[in-house]
Write a protein that holds these residues in place. Structure first.
Motif, short mmCIF file in Angstrom:
data_model
loop_
_atom_site.label_atom_id
_atom_site.label_comp_id
_atom_site.label_asym_id
_atom_site.label_seq_id
_atom_site.Cartn_x
_atom_site.Cartn_y
_atom_site.Cartn_z
N VAL A 8 -25.12 14.52 -17.21
CA VAL A 8 -24.64 13.68 -18.61
C VAL A 8 -23.04 13.70 -18.80
O VAL A 8 -22.00 12.98 -19.46
CB VAL A 8 -25.55 15.60 -19.40
CG1 VAL A 8 -24.18 15.21 -20.40
CG2 VAL A 8 -26.64 14.68 -20.00
N LEU A 11 -21.71 10.77 -17.85
CA LEU A 11 -22.43 9.67 -18.27
C LEU A 11 -21.30 9.71 -20.08
O LEU A 11 -20.86 8.78 -20.60
CB LEU A 11 -23.76 9.71 -18.43
CG LEU A 11 -24.47 8.85 -17.43
CD1 LEU A 11 -26.04 9.45 -18.04
CD2 LEU A 11 -24.74 7.67 -17.79
N LEU A 12 -20.97 10.79 -19.98
CA LEU A 12 -19.84 11.18 -21.66
C LEU A 12 -18.91 10.26 -21.82
O LEU A 12 -18.12 10.74 -22.33
CB LEU A 12 -20.14 13.31 -21.64
CG LEU A 12 -21.48 13.58 -22.26
CD1 LEU A 12 -21.28 15.09 -22.49
CD2 LEU A 12 -21.51 13.33 -23.87
N ALA A 17 -21.29 7.75 -25.86
CA ALA A 17 -21.92 9.25 -25.97
C ALA A 17 -21.80 9.53 -27.32
O ALA A 17 -22.65 10.36 -28.12
CB ALA A 17 -20.44 10.18 -25.74
N SER A 204 -29.36 12.82 -28.13
CA SER A 204 -28.45 12.01 -27.35
C SER A 204 -27.97 12.55 -26.13
O SER A 204 -28.49 13.96 -26.40
CB SER A 204 -27.86 11.69 -28.73
OG SER A 204 -26.89 13.11 -28.74
N LEU A 205 -27.30 11.91 -25.30
CA LEU A 205 -26.33 12.66 -25.04
C LEU A 205 -25.78 13.87 -25.06
O LEU A 205 -25.35 14.84 -24.04
CB LEU A 205 -25.53 11.34 -23.97
CG LEU A 205 -25.96 10.69 -22.72
CD1 LEU A 205 -25.11 9.80 -22.76
CD2 LEU A 205 -26.54 10.54 -21.89
N LYS A 209 -25.96 17.89 -23.42
CA LYS A 209 -24.96 19.33 -22.63
C LYS A 209 -25.39 20.25 -22.90
O LYS A 209 -25.12 20.67 -24.02
CB LYS A 209 -23.72 18.38 -22.74
CG LYS A 209 -22.74 18.55 -21.88
CD LYS A 209 -21.09 18.38 -22.73
CE LYS A 209 -20.21 19.51 -21.68
NZ LYS A 209 -18.92 18.69 -21.71
N ILE A 230 -32.63 10.37 -19.42
CA ILE A 230 -31.81 9.89 -18.86
C ILE A 230 -32.72 8.02 -18.40
O ILE A 230 -31.84 6.98 -18.53
CB ILE A 230 -31.43 10.55 -17.20
CG1 ILE A 230 -30.55 11.43 -18.14
CG2 ILE A 230 -30.59 9.63 -16.76
CD1 ILE A 230 -29.63 11.51 -19.49
N LEU A 233 -32.51 6.28 -21.23
CA LEU A 233 -31.80 6.00 -22.26
C LEU A 233 -31.10 5.02 -22.31
O LEU A 233 -31.15 3.81 -23.23
CB LEU A 233 -30.32 6.65 -21.40
CG LEU A 233 -29.08 6.79 -22.27
CD1 LEU A 233 -29.37 7.26 -23.28
CD2 LEU A 233 -28.16 7.76 -21.15
#
Length: 377
Positions: A8, A11-12, A17, A204-205, A209, A230, A233
């Motif tokens: 995560v 990806l963030l 994000a 959501s991402l 977290k 994921i 996603l």
């Protein structure tokens, strides 16, 4: 090991994000979506095959994930070219991929928590009406003989009345465009059957977290759910854009969620609906008041039946009551004496944070005192 934090975090660092998403003025939804999907695949390919379970699995599935993104874009291109049937075929093919069928039910949740009991969570529906509403039918889905009233929604099927519910009166009000509260009619909904499943896309991402003790969660079910989130996603990204033009007769941002709902309606008998985050309210990890639900009809029993028999068997609801009338009812609110300070700069987020002190929550507490019963055709 649950290495979701590592994945995560990577990806963030990208532009994935900021959900809900909005294409910049210099780009279209289609082009911005392709950019974000390509960005996702690029990040997946940088993951380590020697990492934890999630990182290793995603790295090894990079070609399958890339195929998912291509099918999403192909569906979008076919639809925009006037080939709606071919667009649906691409989405159906995507959802029948082995990587999807293996993980989709990890993202399904049961409606058991929304039992309709006084002490359970409830769902809500709101209608704007100038004339009084008295019957439960008035708060159910649009009847089949009034299909011409079906409007374009983020999750909708052209001409097909669906049942839309919200996890709070607040999110229902926002989805209606924040109209005059005194013109609203309200009903509380509960699920009357066991093991009704819905596809849970309300994440959501940022919400994924890990924080504090979440970092140390290491059980198999959590790892499988995080991995499924994921893998889904790309689909979530395609369904999480705010519409660029309002009002509008057509919104390309709604194409993929519309096609996804069609598949749920016809091809997935074990999934009754979809939950998704509102694009009109702040999305905060530890609050679930901004969740929408959509349930497409599953049965059309006869010409004389104006409502889906399957949905009327699943749900029960309270009689409609006007906001104004409900507002005259007084019940004890244990939060009334809390001294809450809401900053102007973060009004919407603070409103959600202190939602238990608001008038919306007060009205929900009153609705929980009302009896819920099923709609009869």
């Amino acid at each position: 090991m649950n290495d979701i934090y590592t994945v995560v975090d990577k990806l963030l660092e990208s532009d994935l994000a900021k959900q809900p998403l909005l294409a910049p003025n210099t780009s279209s939804y289609r082009d911005d979506l392709e950019l974000k999907l390509n960005n996702f695949i690029t990040i997946v390919k940088t993951l380590s095959p020697q990492g934890g379970i999630i990182e290793k699995t995603l790295y090894e599935a990079s070609s399958e994930l890339e195929n998912i993104t291509k099918k999403i874009l192909s569906a979008l291109d076919e639809y925009l070219s006037g080939n709606a049937g071919e667009a649906y075929r691409h989405i159906a093919d995507l959802l029948e991929m082995e990587i999807i069928t293996r993980h989709i039910f990890k993202l399904c949740s049961s409606m058991d928590k929304y039992s309709g009991k006084n002490d359970s969570n409830s769902l809500y529906r709101v209608r704007l009406s100038e004339k009084p509403l008295f019957k439960k039918h008035d708060m159910f889905h649009i009847p089949f003989n009034s299909r011409h009233l079906v409007g374009t929604q983020r999750y909708s099927i052209a001409g097909v009345p669906c049942l839309y519910l919200g996890s709070s009166l607040y999110v229902c009000w926002h989805e209606m465009g924040s109209p005059d509260l005194n013109k609203l009619y309200l009903s509380r909904f509960g699920c009357r059957k066991k093991n009704v499943q819905y596809l849970n896309l309300a994440y959501s991402l940022k919400m994924m977290k890990p924080e504090g003790l979440d970092t140390f969660i290491d059980n198999t079910s959590e790892i499988e759910r995080d991995l499924a989130r994921i893998i889904f996603l790309p689909i979530l990204i395609a369904c999480s854009y705010k519409k660029a033009h309002s009002p509008a007769n057509f919104n390309e941002e709604y194409i993929i969620p519309n096609l996804l709902l069609q598949w749920v309606s016809k091809k997935s008998p074990d999934i009754s609906g979809i939950s998704y985050l509102s694009t009109n309210t702040p999305q905060m990890k530890h609050h679930d008041i901004n969740i929408n639900f959509v349930f497409p009809p599953k049965t059309y029993t006869s010409r004389k039946s104006f409502y889906c028999q399957t949905l009327s068997d699943i749900f029960e609801l309270s009689d409609p009551v006007s906001w104004q009338l409900l507002d005259t009812v007084s019940i004890e609110n244990k939060y009334n004496n809390i001294d809450t300070l809401i900053s102007i700069n973060n009004m919407h987020e603070d409103y959600i944070k202190y939602y238990h002190t608001t008038k919306f929550k007060d009205q929900e507490n009153k609705l929980k005192k009302m009896v819920v019963k099923k709609v009869h055709n």
